[in-house]
Design a protein around this motif. Structure first.
Motif, mmCIF file in Angstrom:
data_model
loop_
_atom_site.group_PDB
_atom_site.id
_atom_site.type_symbol
_atom_site.label_atom_id
_atom_site.label_comp_id
_atom_site.label_asym_id
_atom_site.label_seq_id
_atom_site.Cartn_x
_atom_site.Cartn_y
_atom_site.Cartn_z
ATOM 1 N N LYS A 1 0.621 -1.484 -0.293
ATOM 2 C CA LYS A 1 -0.049 0.217 0.236
ATOM 3 C C LYS A 1 1.078 1.154 -0.010
ATOM 4 C CE LYS A 1 -3.975 -2.082 0.251
ATOM 5 N NZ LYS A 1 -4.728 -1.418 -0.401
ATOM 6 N N VAL A 2 1.746 1.075 0.629
ATOM 7 C CA VAL A 2 2.854 2.561 1.161
ATOM 8 C C VAL A 2 3.573 3.056 -0.078
ATOM 9 C CG1 VAL A 2 3.842 3.757 2.209
ATOM 10 C CG2 VAL A 2 2.183 1.904 3.266
ATOM 11 N N LEU A 3 4.660 1.489 -0.643
ATOM 12 C CA LEU A 3 5.643 2.036 -1.603
ATOM 13 C C LEU A 3 4.752 1.909 -3.047
ATOM 14 C CD1 LEU A 3 7.960 -0.009 -0.298
ATOM 15 C CD2 LEU A 3 7.402 2.149 0.476
ATOM 16 N N SER A 4 3.799 3.251 -3.350
ATOM 17 C CA SER A 4 2.518 2.704 -4.348
ATOM 18 C C SER A 4 3.081 3.451 -5.510
ATOM 19 C CB SER A 4 1.224 3.598 -4.329
ATOM 20 O OG SER A 4 1.921 4.904 -3.737
ATOM 21 N N HIS A 5 2.866 3.483 -6.323
ATOM 22 C CA HIS A 5 2.764 3.148 -7.952
ATOM 23 C C HIS A 5 2.977 4.929 -8.476
ATOM 24 C CE1 HIS A 5 2.886 3.925 -12.340
ATOM 25 N NE2 HIS A 5 3.840 2.952 -12.286
ATOM 26 N N GLY A 6 4.172 5.838 -8.589
ATOM 27 C CA GLY A 6 3.851 6.502 -8.899
ATOM 28 C C GLY A 6 4.902 8.141 -7.679
ATOM 29 N N TRP A 7 4.220 7.027 -6.614
ATOM 30 C CA TRP A 7 5.125 7.623 -5.818
ATOM 31 C C TRP A 7 6.472 7.191 -4.633
ATOM 32 C CZ3 TRP A 7 6.632 6.162 -0.652
ATOM 33 C CH2 TRP A 7 7.047 7.750 0.970
ATOM 34 N N ALA A 8 7.107 5.603 -4.711
ATOM 35 C CA ALA A 8 7.948 5.120 -4.347
ATOM 36 C C ALA A 8 8.868 4.600 -5.655
ATOM 37 C CB ALA A 8 7.706 4.049 -3.327
ATOM 38 N N TYR A 9 8.116 4.789 -6.888
ATOM 39 C CA TYR A 9 8.987 3.566 -8.250
ATOM 40 C C TYR A 9 7.479 3.772 -9.495
ATOM 41 C CZ TYR A 9 5.275 0.721 -7.981
ATOM 42 O OH TYR A 9 3.705 -0.624 -8.177
ATOM 43 N N GLY A 10 8.552 4.040 -10.367
ATOM 44 C CA GLY A 10 7.254 4.064 -11.638
ATOM 45 C C GLY A 10 7.529 5.162 -12.161
ATOM 46 N N GLY A 11 7.828 5.784 -13.362
ATOM 47 C CA GLY A 11 7.821 7.107 -13.838
ATOM 48 C C GLY A 11 8.771 7.776 -13.016
ATOM 49 N N GLU A 12 8.048 9.443 -12.513
ATOM 50 C CA GLU A 12 9.060 10.097 -12.012
ATOM 51 C C GLU A 12 9.159 10.138 -10.364
ATOM 52 O OE1 GLU A 12 10.891 12.036 -14.290
ATOM 53 O OE2 GLU A 12 10.214 11.179 -15.698
ATOM 54 N N ALA A 13 8.714 9.416 -9.892
ATOM 55 C CA ALA A 13 8.923 9.229 -8.539
ATOM 56 C C ALA A 13 10.158 8.798 -7.856
ATOM 57 C CB ALA A 13 7.401 7.261 -8.013
#
Length: 176
Positions: free
Chosen positions: A80-92
């Motif tokens: 839940k916490v290490l979400s796409h767009g925040w922790a990884y992926g794209g410009e995260a």
């Protein structure tokens, strides 16, 4: 700041983790987030967890090993916490450059985790290490305390003091 994400489903029964936390909880710039205390119903406040992670320079995932893995609430926390767009992926990049240490206690001895009959300890660490690296974090040498089922409090204290010293050494090395 050091953030300890602590996940023990039965903290009242854990002498090892209790000793570790007692050694480090009062250090300057150390925050402990006890997941089973905060989220007994498994409803995680994702924003609060992400804010805590954002404040940290060193993140520690502390828990007992259960069936060669993590406790269930910790796994849910990761999902839940290490979400796409925040922790990884794209410009995260929220976790990029932060250090991560795995602090784990086991009931079995170090011999129990040698390759052969049981999975090697390095193999068991791979999913967590891969998660940290995928999020751009620096994986540090894990802190492992084995044989905790058979240790009394007196035997656990030197290990808990070593844990404290690791954190103090990290703070000293990263001061300023």
């Amino acid at each position: 700041m050091i953030l300890i994400i602590y996940a023990h489903p039965y903290p009242q029964h854990s002498h090892a983790n209790k000793s570790m936390l007692e050694q480090v909880a009062h250090l300057d710039d150390v925050e402990v987030r006890s997941l089973y205390q905060l989220y007994p119903d498994f409803t995680i406040d994702i924003a609060a967890e992400q804010q805590a992670l954002s404040r940290a320079d060193l993140i520690i995932w502390q828990h007992p090993m259960q069936w060669y893995s993590t406790p269930p609430l910790f796994k849910l926390w990761l999902d839940k916490v290490l979400s796409h767009g925040w922790a990884y992926g794209g410009e995260a990049r929220a976790l990029h450059g932060k250090s991560l240490m795995w602090a784990v206690t086991t009931g079995g001895s170090a011999h129990h985790f040698e390759l052969g009959t049981h999975p090697g300890f390095d193999v068991l660490a791979q999913p967590l290490q891969a998660t940290a690296l995928y999020c751009g974090m620096t994986w540090l040498e894990p802190f492992v305390m084995h044989s905790t089922f058979i240790c009394d409090d007196e035997a656990l204290q030197p290990h808990a003091r070593r844990y404290k010293q690791l954190l103090l050494d990290w703070q000293e090395a990263h001061r300023g």
